[in-house]
Design a protein around this motif. Structure first.
Motif, short mmCIF file in Angstrom:
data_model
loop_
_atom_site.label_atom_id
_atom_site.label_comp_id
_atom_site.label_asym_id
_atom_site.label_seq_id
_atom_site.Cartn_x
_atom_site.Cartn_y
_atom_site.Cartn_z
N PHE A 256 0.83 -1.21 0.00
CA PHE A 256 0.00 0.00 0.00
C PHE A 256 0.87 1.26 0.00
CE2 PHE A 256 -1.91 3.40 2.56
CZ PHE A 256 -3.02 3.70 1.77
N TRP A 257 1.87 1.33 0.88
CA TRP A 257 2.70 2.53 0.96
C TRP A 257 3.56 2.71 -0.29
CZ3 TRP A 257 1.31 6.13 4.02
CH2 TRP A 257 0.68 5.84 5.22
N ARG A 258 3.92 1.62 -0.93
CA ARG A 258 4.65 1.73 -2.20
C ARG A 258 3.74 2.35 -3.26
NH1 ARG A 258 4.25 -1.59 -6.27
NH2 ARG A 258 3.47 -3.30 -4.97
N ARG A 259 2.48 1.94 -3.31
CA ARG A 259 1.55 2.52 -4.27
C ARG A 259 1.31 4.00 -4.00
NH1 ARG A 259 -2.63 -2.66 -4.21
NH2 ARG A 259 -1.73 -3.74 -6.01
N VAL A 260 1.19 4.36 -2.74
CA VAL A 260 1.02 5.76 -2.38
C VAL A 260 2.23 6.57 -2.82
CG1 VAL A 260 0.85 7.36 -0.42
CG2 VAL A 260 -0.55 5.29 -0.45
N PHE A 286 7.07 4.17 3.16
CA PHE A 286 6.79 5.23 2.20
C PHE A 286 8.09 5.84 1.65
CE2 PHE A 286 6.18 9.84 1.51
CZ PHE A 286 5.23 9.80 0.49
N LEU A 287 9.02 6.17 2.55
CA LEU A 287 10.23 6.87 2.13
C LEU A 287 11.18 5.98 1.35
CD1 LEU A 287 10.79 8.92 5.39
CD2 LEU A 287 9.99 9.78 3.19
N LYS A 288 10.95 4.68 1.38
CA LYS A 288 11.77 3.77 0.59
C LYS A 288 11.56 4.02 -0.91
CE LYS A 288 11.73 -0.38 2.11
NZ LYS A 288 11.28 -1.78 2.38
N HIS A 289 10.38 4.55 -1.26
CA HIS A 289 10.05 4.74 -2.67
C HIS A 289 9.76 6.18 -3.05
CE1 HIS A 289 9.57 0.35 -2.87
NE2 HIS A 289 8.87 0.44 -1.75
N ALA A 290 9.50 7.07 -2.06
CA ALA A 290 9.02 8.41 -2.36
C ALA A 290 10.12 9.45 -2.35
CB ALA A 290 7.93 8.81 -1.36
N GLY A 324 10.82 15.68 7.43
CA GLY A 324 9.39 15.54 7.67
C GLY A 324 8.57 15.43 6.40
N ARG A 325 9.04 14.63 5.44
CA ARG A 325 8.33 14.51 4.18
C ARG A 325 7.00 13.77 4.33
NH1 ARG A 325 12.31 11.94 -0.02
NH2 ARG A 325 13.05 10.86 1.86
N LEU A 326 6.91 12.86 5.30
CA LEU A 326 5.64 12.19 5.60
C LEU A 326 5.16 12.65 6.97
CD1 LEU A 326 3.39 10.19 5.01
CD2 LEU A 326 4.82 8.37 5.99
#
Length: 375
Positions: A256-260, A286-290, A324-326
């Motif tokens: 899910f977080w990868r898709r986001v 999330f930060l692994k991909h964003a 603080g990106r997320l």
């Protein structure tokens, strides 16, 4: 000649259209026309009161002389009565009733009120209303151009092929203009292995057309549109313009977080009663991909207390996300929401009036804060 008469106390408000130039006046006259009583609605009473004072100010010889108002002032009354942009109103709302009343006044007010009805009042919360809307489209092509919609035509389950076909047809008509959608549809009442009528592929085909959506709220699930078991389909990631997304009981796992993170335009995320939030570190996933920023709000009923996440002991959010990106916030709903239906109704109402995207909760700076009850 079109005329419209409304009563305000003992005073008669008179709107007349003649030769394409509608005017509005106040006169103690008796004419045939459309009538309504503003006292039945505070909003209608307020509108009639405004027009009463305007015409009274323009009158030079008292009540026996007609004092006409330019149509621009009447149209301004309609515009000033509107809710915030993007707000959805049901049929019982006073503003909806006001706009419907103005469709019966003259051609000018009808044109403007009809446009605002399409913007704010397309509220298809029953099978009957959905069917009536679809049958009206061939005669009123402007209905294809709606921008906001509340859709809740299913009473108990989705195992109804004709109704699902109507939903697909609705999206085929409106996909070019629809930018805001709030759905209250029980998509988990018919799982793929029980879908003997093949209703799920029909619904999925319709939702996949909504490529212009900017806001989307699903109050009963995570937009569950799998057509085979454990497919883990994600239709919303096919909507490139989507900026604000609210889902219920989504599995907030690594996938899910990868898709986001890979979505090109998503800015605000509302997760109501999500799963896996204790097992999967949202910041790390999330930060692994964003490479961009995102605001995520996790909502629970305040009677539900979360355990300390499994990753709390070894996760250092300040180190992995120094900029603080997320931003993760924790939002508790009031204590009286003990039933799931009431919790979901709160999400739906906030999604319809637009306040959902401005909810402010406690910012979570460390995973252990998830387990702290916020009052």
């Amino acid at each position: 000649m079109l005329s419209w008469v409304a009563w305000w106390g003992s005073t008669q408000l008179y709107v007349q259209g003649s030769f394409g130039f509608p005017t509005c006046g106040l006169a103690p006259m008796r004419r045939k026309g459309y009538r309504f009583r503003p006292q039945s609605s505070p909003l209608l009473a307020s509108v009639a009161s405004r027009l009463h004072h305007l015409t009274r100010a323009l009158s030079l010889r008292g009540m026996e002389t007609k004092a006409w108002l330019p149509i621009e002032l009447v149209l301004n009354v309609i515009t000033c009565s509107l809710p915030s942009p993007g707000t959805l109103l049901d049929s019982a709302h006073p503003i909806t009733k006001l706009l419907l009343s103005f469709t019966l006044v003259c051609q000018e007010t009808r044109r403007l009120a009809a446009r605002y009805l399409r913007q704010h009042c397309v509220y298809l919360d029953s099978e009957r209303r959905l069917g009536s809307f679809l049958r009206a489209i061939p005669h009123r092509p402007a209905l294809r151009e709606i921008s906001s919609l509340t859709l809740a035509p299913f009473e108990y389950d989705i195992d109804d092929l004709p109704l699902c076909s109507w939903v697909r047809e609705l999206f085929c008509f409106t996909c070019e203009s629809l930018t805001k959608l709030v759905i209250d549809i029980p998509l988990r009442t018919c799982y793929p292995e029980d879908d003997h009528l093949a209703v799920r592929p029909v619904l999925r085909e319709g939702f996949e057309r909504l490529v212009n959506l900017v806001e989307f709220v699903s109050t009963q699930d995570e937009l569950y549109l799998d057509v085979v078991r454990r497919e883990n389909a994600c239709v919303w990631e096919q909507w490139p313009k989507l900026k604000r997304l609210a889902l219920y009981n989504v599995a907030a796992d690594e996938t899910f977080w990868r898709r986001v993170a890979h979505h090109p335009s998503l800015d605000v995320l509302i997760l109501s009663n999500p799963d896996c939030i204790n097992e999967v570190d949202p910041k790390a996933a999330f930060l692994k991909h964003a490479t961009r920023s995102l605001s995520a709000t996790v909502c629970y009923a305040s009677y539900r207390r979360m355990d300390v996440p499994d990753y709390a002991s070894h996760s250092t959010w300040k180190a992995i996300d120094p900029k603080g990106r997320l931003m993760i916030m924790f939002k508790c709903i009031t204590d009286d929401l003990w039933e799931r239906d009431t919790f979901q109704a709160c999400i739906r109402s906030a999604g319809e009036d637009g306040s959902l995207w401005h909810w402010q909760g406690e910012e979570i700076t460390h995973p252990e804060q998830f387990s702290v009850r916020v009052d």
